[in-house]
Design a protein around this motif. Structure first.
Motif, short mmCIF file in Angstrom:
data_model
loop_
_atom_site.label_atom_id
_atom_site.label_comp_id
_atom_site.label_asym_id
_atom_site.label_seq_id
_atom_site.Cartn_x
_atom_site.Cartn_y
_atom_site.Cartn_z
N UNK A 157 0.74 -1.40 0.15
CA UNK A 157 0.17 0.06 0.22
C UNK A 157 0.99 1.21 -0.08
N UNK A 195 0.27 5.40 1.24
CA UNK A 195 -0.50 6.37 1.91
C UNK A 195 0.41 7.72 1.79
N UNK A 214 -2.65 9.43 7.78
CA UNK A 214 -2.43 8.87 6.40
C UNK A 214 -3.81 8.79 5.68
N UNK A 255 -5.31 7.03 2.16
CA UNK A 255 -4.95 5.84 1.12
C UNK A 255 -4.51 6.53 -0.15
N UNK A 270 -3.18 0.43 -3.99
CA UNK A 270 -3.09 -0.93 -3.31
C UNK A 270 -2.71 -1.97 -4.38
N UNK A 290 -4.61 -3.19 -7.65
CA UNK A 290 -6.18 -3.52 -7.54
C UNK A 290 -7.13 -2.49 -7.36
N UNK A 291 -6.29 -1.38 -6.99
CA UNK A 291 -6.92 -0.10 -6.46
C UNK A 291 -6.04 1.04 -6.65
N UNK A 313 -7.58 4.33 -6.58
CA UNK A 313 -8.86 5.45 -6.50
C UNK A 313 -8.10 6.34 -5.62
N UNK A 366 4.12 7.30 2.90
CA UNK A 366 4.20 5.85 3.50
C UNK A 366 3.88 5.02 2.63
N UNK A 406 2.14 -6.44 3.85
CA UNK A 406 1.55 -7.38 4.61
C UNK A 406 1.43 -8.54 3.95
N UNK A 429 -6.27 -9.30 3.47
CA UNK A 429 -6.92 -9.22 4.94
C UNK A 429 -6.26 -8.04 5.53
N UNK A 430 -7.02 -7.24 6.36
CA UNK A 430 -6.71 -6.17 7.11
C UNK A 430 -5.59 -6.09 8.07
N UNK A 443 -0.43 -4.79 9.15
CA UNK A 443 0.34 -4.06 8.30
C UNK A 443 1.55 -3.61 8.82
#
Lengths: 114, 114
Positions: free
Chosen positions: B33, B35, B43, B45, B48, B55-56, B58, B91, B95, B99-100, B103
């Motif tokens: 990720x 940030x 931070x 986003x 990712x 994948x992202x 945005x 930053x 991971x 899954x969250x 990090x």
């Protein structure tokens, strides 16, 4: 709706006291709520985290209280020490459409006086 | 390595210059990720990756921002034609799995655009 609101902006406590930081959210899709500790010049470091199906989690001097119905969660630091002086961020994780991200609060600068 | 490594630690760019920020994640970490942390803020986003797939994206503020992770390990965040509002700490976090949880953030690159 993606916001996480954090208060207070700054907090001063005496050594041995209890530090309490509060956060609130709107998005019910958030599924994981970590707290990060950041020292100047360093990246955030995971302190403690909770899932929304749990109302409280304790690790040492750090406790998260979670109120799902109120969409609020808080960090309690017991027996606060000068070494705890740092900026604390609450965050919430959302996973959507194959992606995931953390949404952070604006931070609380904690000062623990000796 | 033991942690997420970011380079350079500090970067001063003249307005209009292009910059490239590097992130070396923890070996074997699948998710990566980026940030952006403005002064005194939490931070936010940017983007990712899962392995080499972005994948992202945005959160990238404009088409001047571009990120890549061509071999699924090292990632580069590139900012073209830098503007003063790009000044921030960037930053990187990684991971092991999706899954969250868990990090690990790097110490960041502080970009100052003059």
């Amino acid at each position: 709706q993606q916001q996480v609101k954090q208060s207070p902006q700054s907090l001063i406590v005496q050594k041995g006291g209890i530090s309490i930081i509060n956060c609130a959210y709107e998005n019910t899709a958030f599924d994981y709520f970590p707290w990060y500790q950041q020292f100047p010049g360093k990246g955030p470091a995971l302190l403690i985290a909770i899932r929304p199906d749990v109302s409280e989690k304790k690790e040492g001097r750090f406790t998260i209280s979670f109120n799902k119905s109120a969409k609020q969660f808080s960090l309690h630091i017991m027996d606060s020490q000068p070494g705890d002086s740092a900026t604390y961020f609450c965050a919430a994780s959302v996973t959507q459409g194959g992606s995931e991200k953390l949404v952070f609060g604006k931070g609380t600068k904690l000062t623990v006086n000796p | 390595g033991a942690g997420v490594s970011q380079s350079p630690r500090y970067k001063v760019a003249k307005r209009g210059q292009d910059v490239a920020l590097r992130c070396d994640p923890i070996s074997g970490h699948v998710s990566l990720f980026w940030y952006q942390q403005a002064l005194g803020q939490g931070p936010e986003f940017l983007t990712y990756f899962q392995n080499e797939a972005q994948l992202d994206k945005s959160g990238l503020p404009s088409d001047r921002f571009f990120a890549e992770r061509p071999e699924g390990s090292v990632s580069t965040l590139k900012i073209q034609r830098t503007q003063q509002e790009d000044s921030a700490v960037y930053l990187c976090a990684s991971r092991r799995w999706a899954g969250p949880y868990g990090y690990t953030f790097g110490s960041g690159t502080r970009l100052t655009v003059v």
